[in-house]
Design an enzyme around this catalytic site. Structure first.
Site, PDB file in Angstrom:
ATOM      1  N   THR A 188       0.940  -1.166   0.085  1.00 57.66           N
ATOM      2  CA  THR A 188       0.025   0.019  -0.029  1.00 57.66           C
ATOM      3  C   THR A 188       0.821   1.154  -0.047  1.00 57.66           C
ATOM      4  O   THR A 188       1.871   1.266   0.895  1.00 57.66           O
ATOM      5  CB  THR A 188      -1.036   0.101   1.250  1.00 57.66           C
ATOM      6  OG1 THR A 188      -1.861   1.457   0.936  1.00 57.66           O
ATOM      7  CG2 THR A 188      -0.405   0.054   2.531  1.00 57.66           C
ATOM      8  N   GLU A 189       0.701   2.295  -0.843  1.00 51.84           N
ATOM      9  CA  GLU A 189       1.529   3.140  -1.121  1.00 51.84           C
ATOM     10  C   GLU A 189       1.857   4.310  -0.071  1.00 51.84           C
ATOM     11  O   GLU A 189       2.724   5.192   0.125  1.00 51.84           O
ATOM     12  CB  GLU A 189       1.407   3.822  -2.672  1.00 51.84           C
ATOM     13  CG  GLU A 189      -0.152   4.569  -2.650  1.00 51.84           C
ATOM     14  CD  GLU A 189      -1.023   3.729  -3.246  1.00 51.84           C
ATOM     15  OE1 GLU A 189      -1.146   2.757  -3.066  1.00 51.84           O
ATOM     16  OE2 GLU A 189      -1.985   4.678  -3.819  1.00 51.84           O
ATOM     17  N   ASN A 190       0.828   4.206   0.909  1.00 50.95           N
ATOM     18  CA  ASN A 190       1.066   5.117   2.163  1.00 50.95           C
ATOM     19  C   ASN A 190       2.169   4.355   3.042  1.00 50.95           C
ATOM     20  O   ASN A 190       2.501   4.932   4.206  1.00 50.95           O
ATOM     21  CB  ASN A 190      -0.184   5.509   2.913  1.00 50.95           C
ATOM     22  CG  ASN A 190      -1.128   4.058   3.028  1.00 50.95           C
ATOM     23  OD1 ASN A 190      -1.125   3.147   2.165  1.00 50.95           O
ATOM     24  ND2 ASN A 190      -1.633   4.197   4.468  1.00 50.95           N
TER      25      ASN A 190
END
Lengths: 230, 231
Positions: A66-68
């Site tokens: 997840t890019e966060n």
């Protein structure tokens, strides 16, 4: 570069209607190779997580990014498991799986941009035959532009898959000769999964892999892109 | 004598932030948002600010409250439009705030470059899109890139899980997000933390942001935030 499987002949499923989004999620999940590092975009692609391959212990055999800032993301969190410090890119509370890792934003996008991520599945407004992607802006002048990680994801993963309906609510095709919406990425999509069929794009021709509730002949009439079969 | 100041209040922590400053604000949505420092900045009164953050505020808390107070001239972010970004939406649509949209990875890398002393870099993100407009294009080894410049802050406001008295920081889960990158990218970095522990109590192998990047630390009471507010 691709880690996706190849299949010999085009299959037409004419004994049934188009796929539901859940069935489509299952089809996509089946095509993601075991052991892949995968990013699932916000919206419909998150459904794919429910259908990913599992080993005999019931553990997922792909690792979700997840890019966060996380690898090893688990399912959505409920009740006491909700932790304000643990969300996915859609800001939904999620859980962590054994072997998870956390990292900051520059590292998260470096692993994407650097070509380390195997597969990314995104929603789209339009995909062009040459693999151009439009999924961040409707182009309406009064819309507030917001891109998030869409442009980084579009050019980052080894294989960018799109999950969408083949036709818009007004019946117009979303697989098009040229995108009319503002682009997210150029020539970046390798495969388009829709309720009516799966298409290989970005090559010399658009190749139909599989169809549901519609045949290739009818698709040729309804889509403005030349279609090839195998 | 540690160079990092461990302060007693968030008001002391944000003292001296001048009008017209560029302020990097950590957080991804609510996770990692330095709510107490942003509230203190509202009390402090600095105006005409340029805010660099991933989003442009949620509900009426944190960044949204700063925007609502009319202190922000420009927002540089990747994703302003959200279901609960009504404060920003109204300011933007009525022409009272400037917006620069930057893809999330370029936003992070531009701040990383600022903190690492990189003059500019070529990124493949946004090539051929409307966000490439005005940027230098260069082909390197068969691939097309855009020239991206660093984003440097006068101040960074970030949130971490724990600090020691030197200012070494550890984070918690995905609340880490922009913290380490922003910490290095600002002239003065201010961290709010859940607790300040004696120097030596943090495992040096586990420190994520080394103290060299941190100027001021303040411990804040743990509060649970939702877009409706704190409780």
């Amino acid at each position: 570069m691709t880690t996706l499987d190849d299949r010999s002949a085009t299959i037409e499923h004419l004994d049934r209607g188009p796929l539901t989004m859940d069935e489509l999620a299952e089809v996509i999940a089946r095509d993601i190779p075991e052991g892949s590092f995968v990013n699932l975009g916000i919206g419909q692609p998150t459904k794919i997580a429910d259908h990913l391959p599992r080993d005999h212990h019931g553990s997922a055999t792909v690792i979700l990014h997840t890019e966060n800032g996380m690898l090893g993301m688990g399912p959505a969190a409920h009740g006491d498991d909700v932790d304000a410090d643990l969300t996915n890119a859609g800001k939904v509370p999620v859980t962590e799986l054994p072997g998870a890792s956390y990292f900051h934003q520059a590292d998260s996008f470096a692993m994407m941009r650097g070509g380390h991520l195997d597969v990314c599945v995104l929603g789209a407004y339009q995909v062009a035959a040459d693999g151009d992607l439009a999924n961040w802006h409707t182009g309406r002048s009064d819309a507030i532009p917001a891109v998030g990680g869409a442009m980084d994801l579009a050019i980052g993963a080894k294989d960018v898959l799109v999950m969408m309906t083949l036709f818009g609510k007004d019946g117009s095709p979303k697989l098009v000769p040229t995108c009319t919406y503002p682009l997210t990425g150029v020539g970046c999509v390798s495969r388009v999964y829709t309720d009516h069929g799966v298409f290989e794009v970005g090559g010399p021709t658009v190749v139909v892999r599989e169809t549901w509730g519609i045949g290739v002949a009818e698709l040729r009439e309804r889509l403005a892109v030349p279609l090839a079969t195998r | 004598m540690a160079r990092t100041a461990v302060l007693e209040s968030t008001d002391e922590a944000v003292a001296g932030i001048e009008d017209g400053s560029t302020v990097l604000v950590g957080g991804f949505g609510l996770a990692g948002m330095p709510f107490d420092l942003v509230d203190a900045l509202i009390r402090q009164g600095a105006k005409d600010l340029t805010i660099v953050s991933n989003n442009a505020g949620n509900g009426e808390v944190g960044l949204a409250a700063l925007l609502k107070a009319g202190r922000v001239r420009k927002v540089v972010c990747s994703f302003p439009r959200q279901a609960d970004s009504f404060v920003f939406d109204e300011l933007y649509l009525s022409g009272r705030i400037e917006l620069e949209v930057v893809p999330q990875g370029n936003l992070a890398e531009r701040m990383r470059a600022a903190g690492a002393g990189i003059g500019a870099f070529y990124s493949p993100t946004a090539v051929g899109t409307p966000l490439a407009e005005g940027k230098e294009v260069r082909e390197i080894d068969g691939r097309t890139y855009l020239l991206e410049y660093p984003i440097k802050g006068d101040y960074a406001l970030i949130s971490a899980y724990r600090a020691d008295r030197l200012g070494n920081l550890v984070y918690r889960r995905t609340a880490r997000n922009f913290g380490p990158v922003m910490a290095a990218a600002a002239t003065t970095t201010i961290a709010q933390v859940g607790s300040v522990v004696p120097t030596g109590d943090l495992d040096p192998e586990a420190v994520v942001t080394p103290s060299i990047y941190i100027d001021r630390v303040v411990a804040v009471e743990a509060r649970h935030y939702t877009v409706q507010g704190a409780r």
